[in-house]
Design an enzyme around this catalytic site. Structure first.
Site, PDB file in Angstrom:
ATOM      1  N   ARG A   1       0.771  -1.183   0.173  1.00  0.00           N
ATOM      2  CA  ARG A   1      -0.050   0.132  -0.026  1.00  0.00           C
ATOM      3  C   ARG A   1       0.930   1.130  -0.118  1.00  0.00           C
ATOM      4  O   ARG A   1       1.828   1.418   0.618  1.00  0.00           O
ATOM      5  CB  ARG A   1      -0.802  -0.063   1.177  1.00  0.00           C
ATOM      6  CG  ARG A   1      -1.675   1.268   1.234  1.00  0.00           C
ATOM      7  CD  ARG A   1      -2.661   1.294   2.282  1.00  0.00           C
ATOM      8  NE  ARG A   1      -3.219   2.663   2.490  1.00  0.00           N
ATOM      9  CZ  ARG A   1      -4.080   2.960   3.352  1.00  0.00           C
ATOM     10  NH1 ARG A   1      -4.748   2.107   4.248  1.00  0.00           N
ATOM     11  NH2 ARG A   1      -4.320   4.370   3.517  1.00  0.00           N
TER      12      ARG A   1
ATOM     13  N   ARG B   1      -6.886   2.124  -2.992  1.00  0.00           N
ATOM     14  CA  ARG B   1      -5.900   1.453  -2.093  1.00  0.00           C
ATOM     15  C   ARG B   1      -5.780  -0.248  -2.500  1.00  0.00           C
ATOM     16  O   ARG B   1      -6.883  -0.897  -2.548  1.00  0.00           O
ATOM     17  CB  ARG B   1      -6.064   1.695  -0.827  1.00  0.00           C
ATOM     18  CG  ARG B   1      -7.351   1.264  -0.064  1.00  0.00           C
ATOM     19  CD  ARG B   1      -7.809   2.135   1.222  1.00  0.00           C
ATOM     20  NE  ARG B   1      -7.831   3.575   0.756  1.00  0.00           N
ATOM     21  CZ  ARG B   1      -7.608   4.331   1.831  1.00  0.00           C
ATOM     22  NH1 ARG B   1      -7.661   3.998   3.103  1.00  0.00           N
ATOM     23  NH2 ARG B   1      -7.905   5.666   1.666  1.00  0.00           N
TER      24      ARG B   1
ATOM     25  N   ASP C   1      -6.576  -1.925   3.105  1.00  0.00           N
ATOM     26  CA  ASP C   1      -6.723  -1.084   4.097  1.00  0.00           C
ATOM     27  C   ASP C   1      -7.272  -2.140   5.265  1.00  0.00           C
ATOM     28  O   ASP C   1      -8.334  -2.795   5.278  1.00  0.00           O
ATOM     29  CB  ASP C   1      -7.984   0.053   3.906  1.00  0.00           C
ATOM     30  CG  ASP C   1      -8.247   0.817   4.919  1.00  0.00           C
ATOM     31  OD1 ASP C   1      -7.265   1.988   4.821  1.00  0.00           O
ATOM     32  OD2 ASP C   1      -9.004   0.876   5.938  1.00  0.00           O
TER      33      ASP C   1
ATOM     34  N   ASP D   1      -8.228  -1.431   9.166  1.00  0.00           N
ATOM     35  CA  ASP D   1      -8.671  -0.728  10.233  1.00  0.00           C
ATOM     36  C   ASP D   1      -8.944  -1.511  11.458  1.00  0.00           C
ATOM     37  O   ASP D   1      -9.746  -2.192  11.665  1.00  0.00           O
ATOM     38  CB  ASP D   1      -9.793   0.254   9.961  1.00  0.00           C
ATOM     39  CG  ASP D   1      -9.390   1.290   8.947  1.00  0.00           C
ATOM     40  OD1 ASP D   1      -8.172   1.683   8.788  1.00  0.00           O
ATOM     41  OD2 ASP D   1     -10.394   1.714   8.121  1.00  0.00           O
TER      42      ASP D   1
HETATM   43  O1  GSY Z   1     -11.911   3.423   5.138  1.00  0.00           O
HETATM   44  C1  GSY Z   1     -11.495   2.268   4.544  1.00  0.00           C
HETATM   45  C2  GSY Z   1     -11.090   2.636   2.960  1.00  0.00           C
HETATM   46  N1  GSY Z   1     -12.235   3.050   2.374  1.00  0.00           N
HETATM   47  C3  GSY Z   1     -13.339   2.504   1.833  1.00  0.00           C
HETATM   48  C4  GSY Z   1     -13.779   1.271   1.975  1.00  0.00           C
HETATM   49  O2  GSY Z   1     -12.960   0.162   2.324  1.00  0.00           O
HETATM   50  N2  GSY Z   1     -15.051   0.744   1.465  1.00  0.00           N
HETATM   51  C5  GSY Z   1     -15.787   1.819   0.836  1.00  0.00           C
HETATM   52  N3  GSY Z   1     -16.848   1.240   0.447  1.00  0.00           N
HETATM   53  N4  GSY Z   1     -15.330   2.977   0.555  1.00  0.00           N
HETATM   54  C6  GSY Z   1     -14.132   3.361   1.226  1.00  0.00           C
HETATM   55  N5  GSY Z   1     -13.682   4.692   1.214  1.00  0.00           N
HETATM   56  C7  GSY Z   1     -12.708   4.449   1.910  1.00  0.00           C
HETATM   57  S1  GSY Z   1     -11.299   5.813   2.332  1.00  0.00           S
END
Ligand code: GSY
Length: 162
Positions: A82, A91, A94, A96
Site C-alpha cells: 500500500r 488502495r 486497508d 482498520d
Molecule cells: O476506510 C477504508 C477505506 N475506504 C473505503 C472502503 O473500505 N470501502 C468503501 N466502500 N469506501 C471506502 N472509502 C474509503 S477511504
C-alpha cells in the site's frame, strides 16, 4: 487477551486475494483470526471517483495492546504494497482497528471504537454478522444507526478462510 474487530478493504488489483493475504500476514504477526464475515462489494465512500471496494470484517484475539494491533495492521498494509497518497483514495489494502475489547482510545493515530464506523455500511453490515450488538462510538447502540444512510453493499463471496 482481547477480542477486537478489524475492517478490511481493497479496491485495486485482485481485491479478494489481497483480503486473503492480509489475514495470512496478520496471523504471521501473532494475531489470532477467529472468524470472518462474508465479503461484500461496496460503493466507494469519500474521495475521488474510484473502483468499488471489497470489504469484510474479522474477529481477532490478541495478547498485545491496541497499539500493538495497530502496528500489525500497518505492517500488513505495507507488506501488501500500500502506498499512502490521497487520504480517501483507492488502495490495495486497508486494515482498520474498529474496536478493541471495551477500550475507548482517542489518540490522533488510533481511535476506538472507530469514529465513523456507525455511518459506513461497508463496516457495519459485515460487523453485524459477527456481533449483533457491537461497540459503537459515542456509546451509540444499533438502534441509533440510520440504515438508509449506510450506502450500497452487495454480497460478493463467503467468509474468508480463518
Ligand atoms: O476506510 C477504508 C477505506 N475506504 C473505503 C472502503 O473500505 N470501502 C468503501 N466502500 N469506501 C471506502 N472509502 C474509503 S477511504
Amino acid at each position: 487477551m482481547t477480542i477486537a474487530y478489524l475492517g478490511l478493504g481493497s479496491n485495486l488489483g485482485d481485491r479478494l486475494e489481497h483480503l486473503r493475504r492480509a489475514l495470512e500476514l496478520l496471523r504471521g504477526r501473532g494475531v489470532r483470526v477467529l472468524r470472518s464475515s462474508r465479503v461484500y462489494e461496496t460503493e466507494p465512500v469519500g474521495g475521488p471517483a474510484q473502483p468499488d471496494y471489497l470489504n469484510a470484517v474479522v474477529e481477532v484475539e490478541t495478547d498485545g495492546t491496541a497499539r500493538d494491533l495497530l502496528r500489525a495492521c500497518l505492517a500488513v498494509e505495507e507488506a501488501l504494497g500500500r502506498v499512502r497518497t490521497e487520504r480517501w483514495g483507492p488502495r490495495i489494502i486497508d486494515v482498520d482497528v474498529l474496536t478493541f475489547g471495551e477500550e475507548t482510545i482517542d489518540d490522533p493515530d488510533l481511535q476506538v471504537p472507530h469514529p465513523r464506523m456507525h455511518e459506513r455500511g461497508f463496516v457495519l453490515i459485515p460487523l453485524l454478522e459477527l456481533d449483533p450488538d457491537p461497540r459503537l462510538p459515542g456509546g451509540r447502540g444499533v438502534g441509533d444507526v440510520r440504515l438508509e444512510a449506510l450506502g450500497r453493499v452487495r454480497l460478493h463471496a463467503p467468509p474468508l478462510a480463518t
